[in-house]
Write a protein that holds these residues in place. Sequence first.
Motif, mmCIF file in Angstrom:
data_model
loop_
_atom_site.group_PDB
_atom_site.id
_atom_site.type_symbol
_atom_site.label_atom_id
_atom_site.label_comp_id
_atom_site.label_asym_id
_atom_site.label_seq_id
_atom_site.Cartn_x
_atom_site.Cartn_y
_atom_site.Cartn_z
ATOM 1 N N SER A 184 0.333 -3.310 0.312
ATOM 2 C CA SER A 184 1.009 -4.419 0.978
ATOM 3 C C SER A 184 0.199 -4.871 2.186
ATOM 4 C CB SER A 184 2.413 -4.000 1.423
ATOM 5 O OG SER A 184 2.314 -3.057 2.481
ATOM 6 N N ALA A 185 0.417 -6.098 2.597
ATOM 7 C CA ALA A 185 -0.263 -6.611 3.791
ATOM 8 C C ALA A 185 0.137 -5.801 5.013
ATOM 9 C CB ALA A 185 0.092 -8.092 3.985
ATOM 10 N N ASP A 186 1.383 -5.357 5.062
ATOM 11 C CA ASP A 186 1.854 -4.550 6.191
ATOM 12 C C ASP A 186 1.108 -3.212 6.257
ATOM 13 O OD1 ASP A 186 3.829 -3.824 8.323
ATOM 14 O OD2 ASP A 186 4.418 -2.325 6.844
ATOM 15 N N TYR A 187 0.939 -2.569 5.111
ATOM 16 C CA TYR A 187 0.211 -1.299 5.090
ATOM 17 C C TYR A 187 -1.233 -1.502 5.531
ATOM 18 C CZ TYR A 187 -2.029 2.967 3.474
ATOM 19 O OH TYR A 187 -2.771 4.134 3.434
ATOM 20 N N LEU A 188 -1.859 -2.557 5.069
ATOM 21 C CA LEU A 188 -3.256 -2.820 5.415
ATOM 22 C C LEU A 188 -3.409 -3.125 6.899
ATOM 23 C CD1 LEU A 188 -4.406 -4.937 2.334
ATOM 24 C CD2 LEU A 188 -4.841 -2.524 2.798
ATOM 25 N N ALA A 189 -2.418 -3.789 7.495
ATOM 26 C CA ALA A 189 -2.465 -4.069 8.932
ATOM 27 C C ALA A 189 -2.393 -2.776 9.730
ATOM 28 C CB ALA A 189 -1.321 -5.004 9.316
ATOM 29 N N ARG A 190 -1.562 -1.842 9.290
ATOM 30 C CA ARG A 190 -1.455 -0.544 9.971
ATOM 31 C C ARG A 190 -2.675 0.327 9.709
ATOM 32 N NH1 ARG A 190 2.159 2.239 7.524
ATOM 33 N NH2 ARG A 190 3.172 0.735 6.130
ATOM 34 N N ARG A 191 -3.259 0.132 8.555
ATOM 35 C CA ARG A 191 -4.425 0.929 8.158
ATOM 36 C C ARG A 191 -5.610 0.638 9.077
ATOM 37 N NH1 ARG A 191 -8.402 0.115 3.336
ATOM 38 N NH2 ARG A 191 -8.863 2.238 2.646
ATOM 39 N N GLY A 192 -5.866 -0.605 9.339
ATOM 40 C CA GLY A 192 -6.900 -0.997 10.284
ATOM 41 C C GLY A 192 -8.298 -0.904 9.717
ATOM 42 N N LEU A 248 4.389 2.004 1.581
ATOM 43 C CA LEU A 248 4.290 3.458 1.548
ATOM 44 C C LEU A 248 2.890 3.971 1.234
ATOM 45 C CD1 LEU A 248 7.641 4.380 -0.254
ATOM 46 C CD2 LEU A 248 7.111 4.465 2.178
ATOM 47 N N GLY A 249 2.000 3.099 0.769
ATOM 48 C CA GLY A 249 0.650 3.558 0.496
ATOM 49 C C GLY A 249 -0.071 2.680 -0.499
ATOM 50 N N LEU A 250 -1.221 3.186 -0.953
ATOM 51 C CA LEU A 250 -2.039 2.504 -1.955
ATOM 52 C C LEU A 250 -1.595 2.928 -3.352
ATOM 53 C CD1 LEU A 250 -5.574 3.135 -0.369
ATOM 54 C CD2 LEU A 250 -4.101 1.148 -0.028
ATOM 55 N N ALA A 251 -1.686 2.012 -4.318
ATOM 56 C CA ALA A 251 -1.308 2.321 -5.702
ATOM 57 C C ALA A 251 -2.288 1.668 -6.662
ATOM 58 C CB ALA A 251 0.108 1.838 -5.998
ATOM 59 N N GLY A 262 2.934 -10.217 -4.240
ATOM 60 C CA GLY A 262 2.584 -10.285 -2.833
ATOM 61 C C GLY A 262 1.666 -9.163 -2.393
ATOM 62 N N LEU A 263 1.355 -8.230 -3.293
ATOM 63 C CA LEU A 263 0.447 -7.136 -2.961
ATOM 64 C C LEU A 263 -0.989 -7.647 -2.899
ATOM 65 C CD1 LEU A 263 1.950 -4.315 -5.230
ATOM 66 C CD2 LEU A 263 2.074 -4.452 -2.730
ATOM 67 N N VAL A 264 -1.792 -6.970 -2.087
ATOM 68 C CA VAL A 264 -3.190 -7.346 -1.919
ATOM 69 C C VAL A 264 -4.061 -6.405 -2.740
ATOM 70 C CG1 VAL A 264 -5.076 -7.629 -0.263
ATOM 71 C CG2 VAL A 264 -2.708 -8.162 0.415
ATOM 72 N N CYS A 265 -5.015 -6.977 -3.480
ATOM 73 C CA CYS A 265 -5.917 -6.170 -4.293
ATOM 74 C C CYS A 265 -7.155 -5.811 -3.468
ATOM 75 C CB CYS A 265 -6.325 -6.931 -5.547
ATOM 76 S SG CYS A 265 -7.371 -5.970 -6.671
ATOM 77 N N LEU A 266 -7.349 -4.501 -3.226
ATOM 78 C CA LEU A 266 -8.510 -4.035 -2.466
ATOM 79 C C LEU A 266 -9.737 -3.895 -3.348
ATOM 80 C CD1 LEU A 266 -5.926 -2.970 -0.849
ATOM 81 C CD2 LEU A 266 -7.481 -1.290 0.137
ATOM 82 N N ASP A 267 -9.520 -3.497 -4.600
ATOM 83 C CA ASP A 267 -10.628 -3.291 -5.539
ATOM 84 C C ASP A 267 -10.129 -3.663 -6.926
ATOM 85 O OD1 ASP A 267 -12.731 -2.455 -7.131
ATOM 86 O OD2 ASP A 267 -13.051 -0.580 -6.053
#
Length: 313
Positions: A184-192, A248-251, A262-267
């Motif tokens: 999620s965008a929220d998780y990625l913002a917290r991830r930094g 809650l994390g990456l999936a 609405g999820l963001v694809c990292l890879d």
Amino acid sequence: MHDSGKGISRNEKPASSRVNWNDARAFLAVARLGTLSGAASTLGVGVATLARRIERLETTMKVPLFVRQQSGYRLTAEGEALVPRAEALEAAGNAFASGVEDGSSMRGRVGLATAENLATRLILPALQTFRERYPGLAIDLVTDISTANLHRRDADLAIRMVKPERGNVSFRRLGTLGYGLYASADYLARRGAESEADGFDDDAFITWNERQAHLPAAQWVARILQGRVPALTTTSLHTQVVAASAGLGLAVLPHLIARDTGLVCLDADLGVEQDIYLVIQTDLSRAPRVRALADFLGELVIDHRERLEAPGH
């Protein structure tokens, strides 16, 4: 010496050993619907007439074809073996009568086994088109494919992500189900940015539980975690999408499922692709009702290859 009156007189011809086409139609209808009333309604005949045709066919074949139960008619082993032959007669009869397959006149049920994600995101949204083309065909959809068995006739055909290695089945590869790493965008913002540079050492992962540890997505996460405990394990893709959306994390998710969430694809290319196979019980591969659904599903997967293989934009 005269005959006693029992049996066949010399002036009578013995009963034909050839199958009456109406009896074969009656047999197929009961085999597909499981009840005399349902089959009689489909064929437009009376229940008593239908029962007589079944009895006549059993007499001709010299074997019981159904077990009569309170809940309906269940095929015997001999009846199961007769189904492909009866369907071949049906196909020949249809071809002779029309010369061209007429979808509006096709009748019966078709059992389809497939994964829940393919059913809900790809097949069901398109199924009305199939119903309009073949209004007389009913679909029995089984999404618990771990227990569905084509040889037990739990389904007539299947869309699977595992290549068949044994059994009397025909199959062909239709395409690929692609996977990506999502959050999620929220998780990625917290991830930094710092966590991103360090790889996945501090990341929380959502993955499958031990019973699904053999799945390619689960194996990819296990390689990344290297013994670390995941933040959450689940038994369904739906719960993984909800968990990822909640931050809650990456999936590792199929692109087909993750798109429009609405999820963001990292890879987008993890090397976790799964081939998609159309599998048909070989004895049923030429049955018109099965062939109709098989052709429709084959076209559907091919037409949606981009959705299946790549993330949305």
